[in-house]
Motif scaffolding. Structure first.
Motif, PDB file in Angstrom:
ATOM      1  N   LYS A  30      26.671 -58.293 -11.088  1.00  0.00           N
ATOM      2  CA  LYS A  30      27.202 -57.747  -9.830  1.00  0.00           C
ATOM      3  C   LYS A  30      27.659 -56.301 -10.008  1.00  0.00           C
ATOM      4  O   LYS A  30      27.464 -55.466  -9.132  1.00  0.00           O
ATOM      5  N   LEU A  31      28.277 -56.008 -11.155  1.00  0.00           N
ATOM      6  CA  LEU A  31      28.746 -54.647 -11.408  1.00  0.00           C
ATOM      7  C   LEU A  31      27.582 -53.673 -11.564  1.00  0.00           C
ATOM      8  O   LEU A  31      27.659 -52.525 -11.133  1.00  0.00           O
ATOM      9  N   ARG A  32      26.501 -54.123 -12.166  1.00  0.00           N
ATOM     10  CA  ARG A  32      25.344 -53.250 -12.389  1.00  0.00           C
ATOM     11  C   ARG A  32      24.499 -53.067 -11.138  1.00  0.00           C
ATOM     12  O   ARG A  32      23.702 -52.146 -11.061  1.00  0.00           O
ATOM     13  N   GLU A  33      24.650 -53.960 -10.143  1.00  0.00           N
ATOM     14  CA  GLU A  33      23.932 -53.810  -8.882  1.00  0.00           C
ATOM     15  C   GLU A  33      24.288 -52.499  -8.209  1.00  0.00           C
ATOM     16  O   GLU A  33      23.499 -51.934  -7.481  1.00  0.00           O
ATOM     17  N   GLY A  34      25.488 -52.062  -8.425  1.00  0.00           N
ATOM     18  CA  GLY A  34      25.947 -50.839  -7.770  1.00  0.00           C
ATOM     19  C   GLY A  34      26.649 -51.171  -6.471  1.00  0.00           C
ATOM     20  O   GLY A  34      27.183 -52.253  -6.289  1.00  0.00           O
ATOM     21  N   GLY A  35      26.646 -50.234  -5.554  1.00  0.00           N
ATOM     22  CA  GLY A  35      27.288 -50.475  -4.268  1.00  0.00           C
ATOM     23  C   GLY A  35      28.790 -50.303  -4.317  1.00  0.00           C
ATOM     24  O   GLY A  35      29.494 -50.735  -3.415  1.00  0.00           O
ATOM     25  N   GLY A  36      29.307 -49.706  -5.373  1.00  0.00           N
ATOM     26  CA  GLY A  36      30.743 -49.438  -5.439  1.00  0.00           C
ATOM     27  C   GLY A  36      31.607 -50.625  -5.821  1.00  0.00           C
ATOM     28  O   GLY A  36      32.807 -50.624  -5.544  1.00  0.00           O
ATOM     29  N   THR A  37      31.034 -51.658  -6.434  1.00  0.00           N
ATOM     30  CA  THR A  37      31.853 -52.799  -6.846  1.00  0.00           C
ATOM     31  C   THR A  37      32.539 -52.501  -8.171  1.00  0.00           C
ATOM     32  O   THR A  37      32.009 -51.801  -9.028  1.00  0.00           O
ATOM     33  N   THR A  38      33.737 -53.023  -8.306  1.00  0.00           N
ATOM     34  CA  THR A  38      34.519 -52.839  -9.513  1.00  0.00           C
ATOM     35  C   THR A  38      35.292 -54.115  -9.806  1.00  0.00           C
ATOM     36  O   THR A  38      35.383 -55.003  -8.967  1.00  0.00           O
ATOM     37  N   ALA A  84      45.591 -50.686 -14.112  1.00  0.00           N
ATOM     38  CA  ALA A  84      44.668 -51.495 -14.913  1.00  0.00           C
ATOM     39  C   ALA A  84      43.332 -51.702 -14.209  1.00  0.00           C
ATOM     40  O   ALA A  84      43.253 -51.767 -12.978  1.00  0.00           O
ATOM     41  N   PHE A  85      42.275 -51.794 -15.016  1.00  0.00           N
ATOM     42  CA  PHE A  85      40.941 -52.086 -14.518  1.00  0.00           C
ATOM     43  C   PHE A  85      40.155 -52.745 -15.647  1.00  0.00           C
ATOM     44  O   PHE A  85      40.522 -52.654 -16.807  1.00  0.00           O
ATOM     45  N   ALA A  86      39.072 -53.417 -15.299  1.00  0.00           N
ATOM     46  CA  ALA A  86      38.242 -54.096 -16.296  1.00  0.00           C
ATOM     47  C   ALA A  86      36.842 -53.491 -16.293  1.00  0.00           C
ATOM     48  O   ALA A  86      36.336 -53.088 -15.244  1.00  0.00           O
ATOM     49  N   GLN A  87      36.230 -53.448 -17.474  1.00  0.00           N
ATOM     50  CA  GLN A  87      34.871 -52.949 -17.635  1.00  0.00           C
ATOM     51  C   GLN A  87      34.143 -53.804 -18.659  1.00  0.00           C
ATOM     52  O   GLN A  87      34.766 -54.443 -19.504  1.00  0.00           O
TER      53      GLN A  87
END
Length: 176
Positions: free
Chosen positions: A109-117, A61-64
């Protein structure tokens, strides 16, 4: 001797009123948790009964974010078995319920990038409501995983030696 039936629900209830249904232990190994959030779930039909029975998997599972809302993908809720499940889809996309301010912060935070999920850590019932603990996380590299394992082994050995010391036993010799 009288044997009492103890429900599985009673075994998993924590002191704070949470009844744990499922946890994602692999997520803690694969990701470094930056911040956690508690979100509600939109469920349909007999999915709640299936959750209470523990027929759920958070493994993939993951969230988007989609259209300004957070959605949970690949959460597998199996058939309950006693209801009409002709329209049941085990891995359908489910909406997460959060305050608008929290959603905006997470999406930023997700759109900042840096590999966050956004990864689900656990699924539980709190005061009768199904909740998901989400983590804003960053993926670990292979050397980070090895370092975490080494720290855990070192802490385990320290605890073992402290236990022997408190019991008055000799420290175990380390093999070379």
């Amino acid at each position: 001797m009288v044997q009492r039936n103890v429900s599985p629900k009673a075994k998993r209830e924590s002191p704070d009123g949470r009844t744990l249904v499922a946890s994602n232990k692999k997520a803690l190994h694969e990701y470094t948790v930056l911040k956690t959030y508690e979100a509600g779930l939109v469920l349909a039909g007999a999915e709640v009964k299936s959750l209470r029975a523990g027929h759920v998997s958070l493994k993939e599972a993951f969230a988007q974010e989609r259209d300004g809302e957070l959605m949970l993908h690949n959460l597998h809720i199996a058939d309950w078995g006693f209801g009409d499940y002709s329209l049941h889809v085990p891995k359908r996309t489910r909406k997460l319920l959060l305050h608008r301010v929290e959603i905006d912060r997470i999406v930023a935070k997700l759109r900042e990038g840096g590999g966050t999920t956004l990864v689900p850590l656990s699924l539980y019932f709190f005061n009768g409501w199904a909740k998901v603990e989400l983590a804003l996380a960053k993926g670990k590299r292979a050397y980070d995983k090895r370092q975490t394992l080494a720290e855990r082994d070192a802490n385990r050995e320290i605890a073992r030696q402290m236990g022997r010391h408190l019991k008055g036993q000799k420290p175990a010799s380390r093999p070379r």
